[in-house]
Write an enzyme that holds these catalytic residues in place. Structure first.
Site, PDB file in Angstrom:
ATOM      1  N   MET A  41      -4.410   4.115   0.152  1.00 43.67           N
ATOM      2  CA  MET A  41      -4.980   4.711   1.141  1.00 43.67           C
ATOM      3  C   MET A  41      -6.316   5.553   0.818  1.00 43.67           C
ATOM      4  O   MET A  41      -7.283   5.589   1.440  1.00 43.67           O
ATOM      5  CB  MET A  41      -4.086   5.781   2.193  1.00 43.67           C
ATOM      6  CG  MET A  41      -3.072   4.846   2.674  1.00 43.67           C
ATOM      7  SD  MET A  41      -3.738   3.523   3.835  1.00 43.67           S
ATOM      8  CE  MET A  41      -4.426   4.570   4.991  1.00 43.67           C
TER       9      MET A  41
ATOM     10  N   ILE B 176       0.978  -1.225  -0.106  1.00 40.29           N
ATOM     11  CA  ILE B 176      -0.021   0.041  -0.057  1.00 40.29           C
ATOM     12  C   ILE B 176       0.999   1.466  -0.106  1.00 40.29           C
ATOM     13  O   ILE B 176       2.224   1.085   0.673  1.00 40.29           O
ATOM     14  CB  ILE B 176      -1.007   0.206   1.186  1.00 40.29           C
ATOM     15  CG1 ILE B 176      -0.220  -0.018   2.660  1.00 40.29           C
ATOM     16  CG2 ILE B 176      -1.997  -1.268   1.163  1.00 40.29           C
ATOM     17  CD1 ILE B 176      -1.165   0.013   3.609  1.00 40.29           C
ATOM     18  N   CYS B 177       0.296   2.417  -0.609  1.00 40.09           N
ATOM     19  CA  CYS B 177       0.701   3.537  -0.724  1.00 40.09           C
ATOM     20  C   CYS B 177      -0.242   4.481  -0.487  1.00 40.09           C
ATOM     21  O   CYS B 177      -1.400   4.224  -0.263  1.00 40.09           O
ATOM     22  CB  CYS B 177       1.990   3.895  -1.586  1.00 40.09           C
ATOM     23  SG  CYS B 177       1.041   3.876  -3.340  1.00 40.09           S
ATOM     24  N   ARG B 178      -0.099   5.889  -0.912  1.00 41.07           N
ATOM     25  CA  ARG B 178      -1.244   6.673  -0.896  1.00 41.07           C
ATOM     26  C   ARG B 178      -2.186   6.606  -2.005  1.00 41.07           C
ATOM     27  O   ARG B 178      -3.273   6.489  -1.661  1.00 41.07           O
ATOM     28  CB  ARG B 178      -0.405   8.077  -0.918  1.00 41.07           C
ATOM     29  CG  ARG B 178      -1.658   9.556  -1.237  1.00 41.07           C
ATOM     30  CD  ARG B 178      -2.416   9.603   0.163  1.00 41.07           C
ATOM     31  NE  ARG B 178      -3.466  10.748  -0.013  1.00 41.07           N
ATOM     32  CZ  ARG B 178      -4.124  10.822   0.663  1.00 41.07           C
ATOM     33  NH1 ARG B 178      -4.636   9.999   1.386  1.00 41.07           N
ATOM     34  NH2 ARG B 178      -5.039  12.183   0.628  1.00 41.07           N
TER      35      ARG B 178
END
Length: 582
Positions: free
Chosen positions: A561, A533-535
């Site tokens: 996210m 996961i990242c932004r």
């Protein structure tokens, strides 16, 4: 002098707004000698009913701006016999006649026809609720409807009487309240325009979301945005009735037992096809309640055509019968009916339901099928992606994110549908995707699409290209993905920078910033699938490629996210994703 064509037909068109007016004008351009009669039971032909909420709100100031054409223009330019305030009350298909009643004089005449086109539109749903006919309760379907609402706003209550005569410090306007019943197109547009007119607005919707055609996660973003504009939402609650109070204001009663006070109520409960005439002619009616037509817009009677909101049409993507009350399809259907009457082999391809709604400077748009429709059909051959590209080059001032959902076939990559929300560039992205859906494009075509680019208008890798690259990467297995609802058994790896976790984080996720990942691979499990996961998903994609090429089992969590907030958190709490988010 050219000889007169004596084989030209006599055509009667019932309904003079989008579909009927388009049919009449197109038929005249194709056949100069046809006898064309267009009857409309209302006072106007070819008016812009899509602009009615904006006339109520004062954005479109003059009522005359809504009148696209009039009787005089149709008679002068097209030599069409236009009869307003004239109602078709019965059809005798065996005699090929229509019974017409002049609503001003009551006179009834019988008109023979060679071809008949039905474009009566749809009627607003008005359930027999207690008090539904009280003063101050309105529909928004016609120009007179909008006129009555404007007059009520200016003079409809004890306080508002005479209000239009004052200005400045002479009067302080008290709080005025409106209740809009129904969260579809017109309902949301009326919400916005009533807020602009100074009303405190409550939206009551029986379903558990606004805008039924879109998937729930996109509806949740819109709902959160509406709340931030001060709109009160009452979802999953239908109206039970209305009462008039001593102050002449209204009380709206709901099925849950709640009450809402209002100085004005707008009913936007949807529409149903006006099939009264069709039934009198024993035409086939579909399961959804609209007139069944073929691809030439012919009804079950070969000499009677039907177009617009009254017909059932095939969904272009799913092939299912559907009811689509939109002006664009109605206009195209009117043209096709005219072509066929004139001897041309025109065919209607079907409807995608491409739509857009503007709200307080933002917009939500969609085309093609939705995920929930595919689920209802039991169709599992699809994949979806979430992405959040900028509307134009990020280094150029004013770039805004677009929250996009793109749906495509897992088996062959065919584009099935798309939804987008944002404050800039939403319309042109969905319009481009709508064309691609209609052309049967695949996500690989999105990769290769050559689109306009300059920093103020787009990016070298446009959101359309970006969507295609992401989707194609999935199908090529370059970027396996997982969605948040399937991450329970995976090892969560967050590749953002530590300072970002102070703003938002996922419990139990291990943080290894992307720049340090190659040097810390020994900290990761080799016996579990790693969900990265990242932004927004871009850094997670880079990390996924690193992991896959180093022998790990890894998947990118689609949308990162942002999609977590978008698809899950908004269904639990009121605050939501900002349409201004970076």
């Amino acid at each position: 002098m050219a000889p007169i064509n004596t084989t030209s037909p006599k055509v009667i068109i019932v309904g003079g707004v989008a579909g009927g007016a388009s049919c009449a004008a197109r038929l005249r351009r194709l056949d100069e000698n046809a006898q064309i009669i267009m009857v409309e039971r209302g006072p106007y032909v070819s008016f812009a009913n899509c602009g009615l909420p904006y006339h109520v709100g004062g954005v479109i100031e003059k009522e005359s701006s809504l009148l696209v054409a009039n009787e005089k223009m149709f008679r002068k330019q097209f030599a069409i016999d236009v009869r307003t305030r004239c109602e078709a009350v019965a059809i005798a298909p065996e005699k090929k006649t229509v019974e017409l009643r002049n609503l001003e004089t009551g006179e009834v005449t019988i008109e023979p026809y060679d071809k008949l086109v039905l474009s009566p539109g749809a009627v607003s749903v008005r359930p027999p609720l207690p008090g539904i006919d009280l003063p101050g309760i309105f529909h928004v379907r016609t120009v007179p409807d909008a006129r009555e609402i404007r007059e009520w706003i200016e003079r409809g209550t004890t306080f508002l009487a005479g209000m239009h005569r004052y200005s400045g410090f002479q009067t302080v306007r008290p709080k005025t309240r409106a209740v809009v019943v129904g969260g579809g197109f017109i309902g949301l547009e009326m919400v916005e325009n009533l807020v602009h007119r100074g009303f405190e607005v409550t939206l009551v919707e029986m379903l558990d979301q606004v805008l039924p055609p879109v998937d729930k996660e996109h509806a949740r973003v819109i709902e959160a945005f509406l709340r931030r504009q001060g709109v009160r939402l009452a979802l999953s609650d239908g109206v039970a009735g209305f009462k008039q109070l001593e102050s002449s204001s209204l009380e709206v009663l709901t099925q849950s037992g709640k009450t809402y006070h209002a100085d004005l109520v707008i009913l936007s409960l949807g529409v149903r096809p006006d099939t009264t005439l069709a039934k009198s002619a024993s035409l086939q009616i579909g399961e959804l309640g609209g007139i069944r037509v073929d691809e030439h817009m012919r009804t079950s009677n070969p000499d009677i055509f039907a177009v617009g909101d009254v017909v059932e049409v095939k969904d272009f993507v799913t092939g299912q019968w559907s009811l689509i009350a939109l002006a664009g399809p109605a206009n195209r259907q009117g043209r096709i009916a005219a072509d066929v009457i004139a001897g041309r082999d025109s065919r209607y391809r079907g409807t995608q339901g491409t739509s857009i709604v503007g709200l307080f400077g933002a917009a939500i748009a969609w085309t093609g099928t939705s995920e929930k429709m595919l689920n209802q059909m039991g169709d599992t051959d699809y994949e979806k992606i979430y992405l959040y590209p900028n509307s134009h080059a990020g280094y150029y001032p004013g770039a805004k994110p677009i929250a996009m959902k793109v749906i495509f076939r897992k088996s062959d990559g065919r584009l099935l549908g798309a939804q987008a929300i944002g404050k800039d560039g939403v319309d042109k992205r969905i319009s481009a995707l709508a064309v691609m859906v209609q052309m049967g494009a695949k996500v690989y075509d999105l990769e290769e699409a050559e689109l306009c680019y300059a920093p103020a208008f787009g990016s070298a890798k446009d959101p359309i290209n970006f969507a295609g690259m992401v989707a194609a990467g999935i199908l090529r297995n370059d970027m396996p993905i997982v969605h948040w609802n399937n991450t329970q058994d995976g090892f969560l790896l967050d590749v953002r920078e530590p300072f970002e976790l102070a703003v938002e984080n996922v419990p139990n996720a291990i943080n290894i910033p992307l720049g340090k990942l190659r040097s810390r691979l020994d900290e990761l499990p080799t016996d579990r699938e790693i969900h990265v996961i990242c932004r927004s998903g871009q850094r997670a994609y880079y990390a996924t490629r690193i992991l896959l090429q180093n022998g790990f089992k890894a998947r990118n969590v689609s949308g990162g996210m942002l999609s977590l907030t978008h698809t899950h958190l908004l269904s639990q709490v009121e605050p939501g994703m900002s349409l201004d988010a970076d």
